[in-house]
Design a protein around this motif. Structure first.
Motif, PDB file in Angstrom:
ATOM      1  N   GLU A 114      63.697  75.607  57.253  1.00  0.00           N
ATOM      2  CA  GLU A 114      62.483  76.155  57.862  1.00  0.00           C
ATOM      3  C   GLU A 114      61.946  75.225  58.938  1.00  0.00           C
ATOM      4  O   GLU A 114      61.554  75.666  60.021  1.00  0.00           O
ATOM      5  CB  GLU A 114      61.432  76.372  56.770  1.00  0.00           C
ATOM      6  CG  GLU A 114      60.186  77.080  57.264  1.00  0.00           C
ATOM      7  CD  GLU A 114      59.225  77.407  56.136  1.00  0.00           C
ATOM      8  OE1 GLU A 114      58.034  77.630  56.429  1.00  0.00           O
ATOM      9  OE2 GLU A 114      59.666  77.434  54.964  1.00  0.00           O
ATOM     10  N   ALA A 115      61.976  73.917  58.678  1.00  0.00           N
ATOM     11  CA  ALA A 115      61.476  72.940  59.642  1.00  0.00           C
ATOM     12  C   ALA A 115      62.378  72.887  60.877  1.00  0.00           C
ATOM     13  O   ALA A 115      61.895  72.792  62.020  1.00  0.00           O
ATOM     14  CB  ALA A 115      61.387  71.561  58.993  1.00  0.00           C
ATOM     15  N   ALA A 129      62.694  76.975  67.588  1.00  0.00           N
ATOM     16  CA  ALA A 129      61.945  78.082  68.180  1.00  0.00           C
ATOM     17  C   ALA A 129      60.839  77.585  69.098  1.00  0.00           C
ATOM     18  O   ALA A 129      60.569  78.188  70.151  1.00  0.00           O
ATOM     19  CB  ALA A 129      61.358  78.975  67.082  1.00  0.00           C
ATOM     20  N   SER A 130      60.204  76.491  68.739  1.00  0.00           N
ATOM     21  CA  SER A 130      59.092  75.971  69.540  1.00  0.00           C
ATOM     22  C   SER A 130      59.554  75.279  70.814  1.00  0.00           C
ATOM     23  O   SER A 130      58.767  75.090  71.749  1.00  0.00           O
ATOM     24  CB  SER A 130      58.272  74.976  68.716  1.00  0.00           C
ATOM     25  OG  SER A 130      59.029  73.788  68.474  1.00  0.00           O
ATOM     26  N   SER A 182      61.881  75.961  63.014  1.00  0.00           N
ATOM     27  CA  SER A 182      60.578  75.892  63.675  1.00  0.00           C
ATOM     28  C   SER A 182      60.657  75.002  64.919  1.00  0.00           C
ATOM     29  O   SER A 182      60.113  75.346  65.978  1.00  0.00           O
ATOM     30  CB  SER A 182      59.532  75.351  62.700  1.00  0.00           C
ATOM     31  OG  SER A 182      58.277  75.199  63.331  1.00  0.00           O
ATOM     32  N   ALA A 183      61.354  73.866  64.793  1.00  0.00           N
ATOM     33  CA  ALA A 183      61.516  72.954  65.930  1.00  0.00           C
ATOM     34  C   ALA A 183      62.351  73.598  67.029  1.00  0.00           C
ATOM     35  O   ALA A 183      62.105  73.398  68.221  1.00  0.00           O
ATOM     36  CB  ALA A 183      62.161  71.651  65.463  1.00  0.00           C
ATOM     37  N   VAL A 187      65.013  84.459  66.792  1.00  0.00           N
ATOM     38  CA  VAL A 187      64.312  83.588  67.735  1.00  0.00           C
ATOM     39  C   VAL A 187      64.390  84.248  69.110  1.00  0.00           C
ATOM     40  O   VAL A 187      65.393  84.124  69.816  1.00  0.00           O
ATOM     41  CB  VAL A 187      64.943  82.179  67.786  1.00  0.00           C
ATOM     42  CG1 VAL A 187      64.199  81.293  68.786  1.00  0.00           C
ATOM     43  CG2 VAL A 187      64.948  81.545  66.402  1.00  0.00           C
TER      44      VAL A 187
END
Length: 292
Positions: free
Chosen positions: A125-126, A132-133, A129-130, A151
């Motif tokens: 998950e982390a 996608a951001s 998230s990195a 994504v």
């Protein structure tokens, strides 16, 4: 019963021909999306490889994200069976590819992350998230990203040693990009020495983004599997004289005739020879006929 699939496999196509199934095909892309441009790249072509990495940098500079898929996690990973035995070059791995990115001029200084089946759910998950951001706009991964990953910012998919993947799997991986209105690209990279079958598979992959067309091509390349049983592999089949690719129309006509016959004579009282043949059939065949 409703059977749904985003990526048809050869056996699914074969079963729609043999089984009592009505098929609905939802064609076209969701509104606002564009087809993914797909290219096959010979890893021995330095000019193409250099341009591919430069294109990856351009995608990132334009706000995109880049997936790089490898068939192995590291050099100790031998879980993937070799689909292509022509090349003696070691298969790409996530660990070695990540290290190699630092040597590629256009990608130096660009944040990259890795994702494999060995990562915990929390770590996955982390990492996603990195990615996608844009904190780490390059994700080097195994086929763990094949499903359940969305994504919209991802605009480029690079599949290393693409000859190691089946057509349906390649199509599913390609589906991780092109999930927004932005144009996207997929690069299927292979070593210079691959088998004719692998070359045909990659050529078919690059020729269309239609999953059903690819399933038909896959069906022709590796057969339909055991449509009279449960085996998914296309290497074995109990069909002795029929070919789903060649005899699809004959099979459909035979099914239609059988349905009409049973509708008019359910207990086969007027077709005694056929009834006797069914009575003489093995229990395995009868179980399959009942199940279908």
């Amino acid at each position: 019963q409703l059977v749904m699939t985003a990526t048809p496999i050869p056996r699914s196509v074969a079963m729609t021909i043999f089984g009592d199934l009505d098929v609905t095909v939802m064609k076209g892309l969701p509104k606002g999306r564009q087809p993914v441009a797909t290219y096959v790249v010979d890893a021995g072509n330095e000019v193409w490889m250099s341009r591919m990495w430069q294109r990856a940098r351009e995608e990132i500079d334009g706000g995109g994200r880049v997936y790089i898929v490898c068939p192995r996690i590291d050099d100790s990973d031998t879980s993937d069976a070799l689909l292509d035995s022509e090349s003696s070059v070691p298969l790409a791995s996530v660990s070695q590819t990540l290290l190699g990115l630092s040597k590629i001029e256009p990608l130096r200084g660009i944040g990259a992350a890795t994702l494999t089946g060995r990562d915990s759910g929390e770590d996955k998950e982390a990492i996603m998230s990195a990615f996608a951001s844009g904190e780490r706009p390059i994700l080097v991964a195994t086929t763990v990203i094949e499903v359940g990953v969305d994504v919209p910012e991802a605009t480029m998919m690079i599949i290393l040693d693409a000859q190691q993947f089946g057509l349906s799997q390649l199509h599913q991986l390609r589906g991780r990009v092109g999930r927004s209105s932005r144009a996207s690209v997929c690069m299927a990279v292979h070593p210079s020495a691959i088998t004719d079958t692998s070359a045909k598979r990659l050529e078919a992959f690059a020729s269309t983004t239609d999953g059903f067309v690819l399933a038909e091509a896959d069906l022709a390349l590796r057969r339909e599997g055991d449509v009279l049983g449960s085996a998914q592999s296309g290497k074995s089949s109990r069909l002795r004289f029929l070919s789903v690719v060649r005899d699809g129309e004959i099979i459909e006509e035979a099914r239609s005739c059988a349905q009409e016959l049973l509708a008019s004579d359910p207990d086969l009282s007027e077709h005694t020879e056929l009834r006797q043949a069914l009575n003489d059939a093995s229990s395995e065949e009868l179980v399959w006929m009942e199940r279908s």
